[in-house]
Motif scaffolding. Structure first.
Motif, PDB file in Angstrom:
ATOM      1  N   HIS A   1       5.356  -8.383  -7.622  1.00 58.86           N
ATOM      2  CA  HIS A   1       4.781  -9.425  -8.467  1.00 58.86           C
ATOM      3  C   HIS A   1       4.055 -10.465  -7.627  1.00 58.86           C
ATOM      4  N   LEU A   2       3.232 -11.277  -8.287  1.00 57.92           N
ATOM      5  CA  LEU A   2       2.430 -12.282  -7.603  1.00 57.92           C
ATOM      6  C   LEU A   2       2.686 -13.661  -8.187  1.00 57.92           C
ATOM      7  N   LEU A   3       2.602 -14.676  -7.320  1.00 53.39           N
ATOM      8  CA  LEU A   3       2.771 -16.064  -7.731  1.00 53.39           C
ATOM      9  C   LEU A   3       1.493 -16.835  -7.435  1.00 53.39           C
ATOM     10  N   ASP A   4       1.262 -17.886  -8.237  1.00 51.60           N
ATOM     11  CA  ASP A   4       0.131 -18.762  -7.938  1.00 51.60           C
ATOM     12  C   ASP A   4       0.561 -19.821  -6.932  1.00 51.60           C
ATOM     13  N   ASP A   5      -0.339 -20.735  -6.611  1.00 50.96           N
ATOM     14  CA  ASP A   5      -0.043 -21.745  -5.592  1.00 50.96           C
ATOM     15  C   ASP A   5       1.105 -22.666  -5.985  1.00 50.96           C
ATOM     16  N   ALA A   6       1.358 -22.769  -7.295  1.00 47.68           N
ATOM     17  CA  ALA A   6       2.443 -23.629  -7.772  1.00 47.68           C
ATOM     18  C   ALA A   6       3.770 -22.881  -7.863  1.00 47.68           C
ATOM     19  N   GLY A   7       3.759 -21.601  -7.482  1.00 51.40           N
ATOM     20  CA  GLY A   7       4.987 -20.809  -7.535  1.00 51.40           C
ATOM     21  C   GLY A   7       5.264 -20.184  -8.877  1.00 51.40           C
ATOM     22  N   ASN A   8       4.279 -20.193  -9.779  1.00 49.48           N
ATOM     23  CA  ASN A   8       4.456 -19.597 -11.101  1.00 49.48           C
ATOM     24  C   ASN A   8       4.014 -18.134 -11.090  1.00 49.48           C
ATOM     25  N   LEU A   9       4.694 -17.336 -11.905  1.00 52.62           N
ATOM     26  CA  LEU A   9       4.364 -15.912 -12.005  1.00 52.62           C
ATOM     27  C   LEU A   9       2.962 -15.732 -12.564  1.00 52.62           C
ATOM     28  N   MET A  10       2.192 -14.858 -11.945  1.00 48.50           N
ATOM     29  CA  MET A  10       0.842 -14.547 -12.415  1.00 48.50           C
ATOM     30  C   MET A  10       0.864 -13.253 -13.218  1.00 48.50           C
ATOM     31  N   PRO A  11      -0.098 -13.053 -14.111  1.00 50.21           N
ATOM     32  CA  PRO A  11      -0.117 -11.835 -14.947  1.00 50.21           C
ATOM     33  C   PRO A  11      -0.695 -10.632 -14.197  1.00 50.21           C
ATOM     34  N   TYR A  12      -0.231 -10.428 -12.974  1.00 52.65           N
ATOM     35  CA  TYR A  12      -0.679  -9.301 -12.157  1.00 52.65           C
ATOM     36  C   TYR A  12       0.531  -8.590 -11.571  1.00 52.65           C
ATOM     37  N   PHE A  13       0.306  -7.364 -11.188  1.00 52.70           N
ATOM     38  CA  PHE A  13       1.306  -6.625 -10.422  1.00 52.70           C
ATOM     39  C   PHE A  13       0.564  -5.718  -9.452  1.00 52.70           C
ATOM     40  N   ILE A  14       1.241  -5.371  -8.354  1.00 59.64           N
ATOM     41  CA  ILE A  14       0.657  -4.436  -7.387  1.00 59.64           C
ATOM     42  C   ILE A  14       1.538  -3.199  -7.341  1.00 59.64           C
ATOM     43  N   THR A  15       0.939  -2.068  -7.565  1.00 57.25           N
ATOM     44  CA  THR A  15       1.647  -0.796  -7.467  1.00 57.25           C
ATOM     45  C   THR A  15       1.142  -0.058  -6.244  1.00 57.25           C
ATOM     46  N   VAL A  16       1.967   0.818  -5.699  1.00 57.76           N
ATOM     47  CA  VAL A  16       1.566   1.618  -4.540  1.00 57.76           C
ATOM     48  C   VAL A  16       1.562   3.078  -4.964  1.00 57.76           C
ATOM     49  N   ALA A  17       0.369   3.660  -4.988  1.00 60.42           N
ATOM     50  CA  ALA A  17       0.212   5.055  -5.407  1.00 60.42           C
ATOM     51  C   ALA A  17       0.334   5.972  -4.201  1.00 60.42           C
ATOM     52  N   ASN A  18       0.778   7.185  -4.445  1.00 55.75           N
ATOM     53  CA  ASN A  18       0.923   8.182  -3.385  1.00 55.75           C
ATOM     54  C   ASN A  18      -0.287   9.106  -3.348  1.00 55.75           C
ATOM     55  N   ILE A  19      -1.440   8.547  -3.660  1.00 59.98           N
ATOM     56  CA  ILE A  19      -2.652   9.355  -3.706  1.00 59.98           C
ATOM     57  C   ILE A  19      -3.862   8.445  -3.570  1.00 59.98           C
ATOM     58  N   GLU A  20      -4.863   8.936  -2.896  1.00 59.84           N
ATOM     59  CA  GLU A  20      -6.122   8.204  -2.775  1.00 59.84           C
ATOM     60  C   GLU A  20      -7.061   8.747  -3.843  1.00 59.84           C
ATOM     61  N   SER A  21      -7.063   8.093  -4.996  1.00 53.67           N
ATOM     62  CA  SER A  21      -7.785   8.608  -6.170  1.00 53.67           C
ATOM     63  C   SER A  21      -9.287   8.362  -6.051  1.00 53.67           C
ATOM     64  N   ARG A  22     -10.065   9.298  -6.589  1.00 54.60           N
ATOM     65  CA  ARG A  22     -11.514   9.098  -6.659  1.00 54.60           C
ATOM     66  C   ARG A  22     -11.867   8.087  -7.738  1.00 54.60           C
ATOM     67  N   ASP A  23     -10.947   7.895  -8.672  1.00 48.49           N
ATOM     68  CA  ASP A  23     -11.167   6.919  -9.746  1.00 48.49           C
ATOM     69  C   ASP A  23      -9.919   6.046  -9.856  1.00 48.49           C
ATOM     70  N   PRO A  24      -9.756   5.078  -8.932  1.00 49.09           N
ATOM     71  CA  PRO A  24      -8.531   4.271  -8.920  1.00 49.09           C
ATOM     72  C   PRO A  24      -8.323   3.480 -10.199  1.00 49.09           C
ATOM     73  N   GLN A  25      -9.390   3.195 -10.947  1.00 49.65           N
ATOM     74  CA  GLN A  25      -9.241   2.441 -12.181  1.00 49.65           C
ATOM     75  C   GLN A  25      -8.381   3.199 -13.187  1.00 49.65           C
ATOM     76  N   GLN A  26      -8.489   4.508 -13.167  1.00 50.75           N
ATOM     77  CA  GLN A  26      -7.654   5.302 -14.076  1.00 50.75           C
ATOM     78  C   GLN A  26      -6.176   5.169 -13.702  1.00 50.75           C
ATOM     79  N   VAL A  27      -5.910   5.154 -12.402  1.00 56.63           N
ATOM     80  CA  VAL A  27      -4.527   4.996 -11.956  1.00 56.63           C
ATOM     81  C   VAL A  27      -4.000   3.623 -12.380  1.00 56.63           C
TER      82      VAL A  27
END
Length: 689
Positions: free
Chosen positions: A289-315
């Motif tokens: 998860h990600l926080l903003d400068d004030a320490g609040n949760l942001m509406p983003y997440f980071i996932t780690v895929a086990n593949i280098e996709s030609r179309d990462p947007q689909q992933v």
């Protein structure tokens, strides 16, 4: 001695991610131990061990491994020389049997130190044929709680084995490991290069897998790559990624070719307590998860895929589709739970058994509340709020959110108590009473939270000891050691003047009819004070400092801690060793006397040394009393250090065990008063020289 590189790789189905690093480390350790036993530690020093661990493989590279076990000689001893031959010079049966055992003729035997002996020559032998057995034994010793079989094979491992590589130099070591014949073919990435990869040298292993097979075999390299990718993705969206090291290790163990991607979720979910969303993302999806400068949760997440996709947007979109219903569930549970107060859930606790002999969670909550009120009164808190917080502290266990996410217990209680309009300290205590949750965790801040945290743990300790279920060396199912350290940390670090004995007795009084109830308070007190030993060892404080204080068994943890620190400071003084030895001597003398009083008759004092010591003891008794009462133990021991010279002179000039009973008893009384001064802090006679 010639050397070659040794490479072993075990290819499997996906290994348990949380166990991957442990299995890899254990494999290296066991193979190293096997090679050390074969070649000797000195020979093995020229070799370098490197472990590799990825989702579908465990590998070990040993560079510059000796190619042969050197010749060695072993002296085998047999029967004593004086019985080897009879009086006629004929060999005895014992001698003949020893010769047969050694495979030697009689003329090959010699006498060494009075015994018939044989020097057995162990010829040099190649290492390569011995490697499969070492590896097999290492695999058998791996910490795998439950092994599995697959297909018609009788081989057992944590996951089905798919291939085995074993190279010594550029040659395959012929063998069969876990049902597979070893060869030189590894495998590439399941999706990018699902084909055999031929290996010819161990040192090429990492590079070949990376360049040809799209596999990063090095666990540490993969982990740091993921970390850098996470930081890069966070910077791209203007946030700060929170990298939990345990989650990072798990994600590293899940991916052979990691690629970090950032997804987004709807901002409406941010109305749900952040920790609920974080738990959903981390525990279920392995997202960061990600926080903003004030320490609040942001509406983003980071996932780690086990593949280098030609179309990462689909992933990314696929992950967003997966997380949306989970976050929706969390939001639904939160809104549903808020429709009922924590107080309305109290009755539901009557149906949940805490422990069959100790009653239900409801009964435990009532006990916690009453004990918390007592604690709160003693630490300047609000007794009514503490009792209220104790009664409610387990109610979130029956909420929908905690039933779905057990790790949120306490935190959700805080949010629901706020929603119910409970006093702020009552709300805080719902979460704080679980603190500290683990070693080094933060402590409760509010007085009410502190009171409930202490009460909860003490109730559990007394209950389990009272039914004869204390922890054993290997089992502690109710985490009583952790509970004890939690209580000690809270009391000492929050500087609370609480007496464990009185609290334990109050907790015991809330039970009735338990088999070991009468002795539970003293048993628990001793158990808790014993936990201090590990506490101080971890802080680098010598164990005999602890023992010096433990001898007096002060039942106030804060007072106990101050005494230990005072003794540690005393040890730095130049007079310490001499006074510790003198105290030991005094203790031995007094221990041999039948009855010793403390009244000293000045008229019976003789000699300057005896009178000088008596004067100083009397003066210090008056000087130190207020220091003892206020817990200023360092200052007290510094003052007592001034006794070194008069004590040493006393023992040089005075015979304590005089023939005259009155004089002897008077001197013993003086020594008793001297010893009592030191016992005002600790029994320094136990200090090591």
């Amino acid at each position: 001695m010639s050397a070659k590189d040794f490479l072993f790789e075990l290819g499997t189905e996906e290994l348990p991610p949380k166990a991957l690093k442990t299995l890899s480390d254990a494999l290296e350790s066991e193979v190293r131990a096997g090679l050390a036993a074969l070649l000797g530690e000195e020979t093995l020093k020229q070799s370098v061990f490197t472990s590799y661990a990825a989702p579908r493989r465990l590998a070990l590279l040993v560079t510059d491994l000796a190619t042969e076990v050197a010749e060695s000689r072993t002296l085998v001893q047999g029967p004593p020389a004086n019985i080897a031959y009879d009086k006629d010079g004929n060999p005895s049966k014992a001698l003949e049997g020893f010769a047969r055992k050694c495979g030697a003729s009689l003329d090959q035997l010699t006498e060494v130190n009075g015994k018939i002996s044989f020097e057995q020559v162990n010829p040099a032998q190649p290492v390569a044929p011995l490697l499969p057995e070492i590896v097999t034994q290492a695999l058998d010793k791996l910490p795998i709680p439950k092994r599995m079989r697959w297909g018609a094979s009788r081989a057992e491992f944590v996951r089905p084995v798919k291939w085995v590589v074993m190279l010594f130099g550029d040659e395959v070591v012929p063998c069969e490991i876990l049902g597979h014949k070893a060869d030189r073919h590894s495998r590439g990435h399941r999706f990018h290069y699902n084909e055999p990869i031929e290996l010819f040298a161990g040192r090429e292993y990492v590079a070949v897998l990376k360049e040809k097979g799209k596999v990063l075999a090095d666990f540490a390299e993969r982990r740091e790559l993921i970390r850098s990718q996470l930081l890069g993705e966070a910077t791209r969206v203007g946030g700060q990624v929170v990298i939990d090291e345990a989650l990072l290790d798990e994600v590293t163990a899940l991916n052979e070719w990691p690629v970090a991607l950032t997804g987004r979720f709807e901002e409406r979910f941010l109305e749900v307590p952040a920790q609920a969303l974080i738990s959903t993302m981390a525990d279920n999806q392995k997202y960061f998860h990600l926080l903003d400068d004030a320490g609040n949760l942001m509406p983003y997440f980071i996932t780690v895929a086990n593949i280098e996709s030609r179309d990462p947007q689909q992933v990314i979109e696929g992950n967003e589709k997966v997380i949306r219903p989970r976050l929706s569930d969390a939001a639904f549970f939160f809104e549903t739970d808020k429709k009922r107060s924590l107080e309305s859930r109290v009755d539901a606790l009557k149906k949940i058994v805490f422990q069959k002999e100790l009653g239900t969670i409801y009964e435990k909550s009532v006990r916690i509340g009453k004990l918390a009120a007592l604690v709160a009164t003693q630490i300047g808190g609000d007794a009514a709020q503490a009792e209220r917080a104790g009664l409610l502290c387990k109610t979130d266990l029956v909420s929908e959110m905690v039933l779905e996410f057990p790790e949120l217990q306490g935190l959700m209680g805080y949010h629901y108590a706020q929603n119910d309009g409970e006093p702020e300290e009552v709300a805080l205590a719902q979460n704080e009473h679980y603190m500290p949750r683990f070693h080094g965790d933060e402590l409760p801040q509010s007085r009410t939270g502190i009171a409930v945290a202490i009460a909860d743990r003490i109730d559990t300790l007394i209950g389990l000891f009272a039914i004869n279920q204390p922890p054993t060396g290997s089992k502690d199912p109710f985490a009583l050691r952790r509970a004890t350290l939690g209580v000690l940390r809270i009391i000492v670090e929050r500087e609370l003047d609480l007496d464990l004995r009185s609290l334990l007795e109050a907790a015991t009084a809330q039970y009735s009819g338990l088999p070991a109830q009468d002795s539970a308070a003293e048993q628990v007190l001793e158990f808790m004070l014993e936990r201090f030993r590990a506490w101080y060892e971890e802080k680098g404080i010598s164990v005999d400092n602890y023992l010096a204080v433990h001898a007096l068994k002060p039942s106030k943890p804060l007072d106990f801690d101050r005494r230990v620190r005072a003794v540690a400071h005393f040890r730095t003084l130049p007079e310490a060793a001499s006074l510790a030895a003198a105290n030991k001597r005094v203790g031995n003398i007094l221990g041999k006397a039948e009855q010793v009083g403390t009244d000293v008759d000045e008229a019976l004092l003789s000699g300057d040394s005896e009178k000088a010591l008596a004067r100083q003891v009397t003066a210090l008794e008056e000087q130190l009393l207020p220091l003892f009462q206020s817990g200023q133990y360092e200052q007290a021991l510094e003052a007592l250090a001034g006794l070194q010279a008069p004590v040493d002179r006393f023992f040089e000039d005075v015979m304590v065990m005089a023939d005259d009973n009155a004089v002897r008893n008077n001197r013993l009384a003086l020594l008793q008063r001297l010893r009592n001064l030191f016992l005002g802090v600790a029994d320094i006679s136990v200090l090591a020289a």
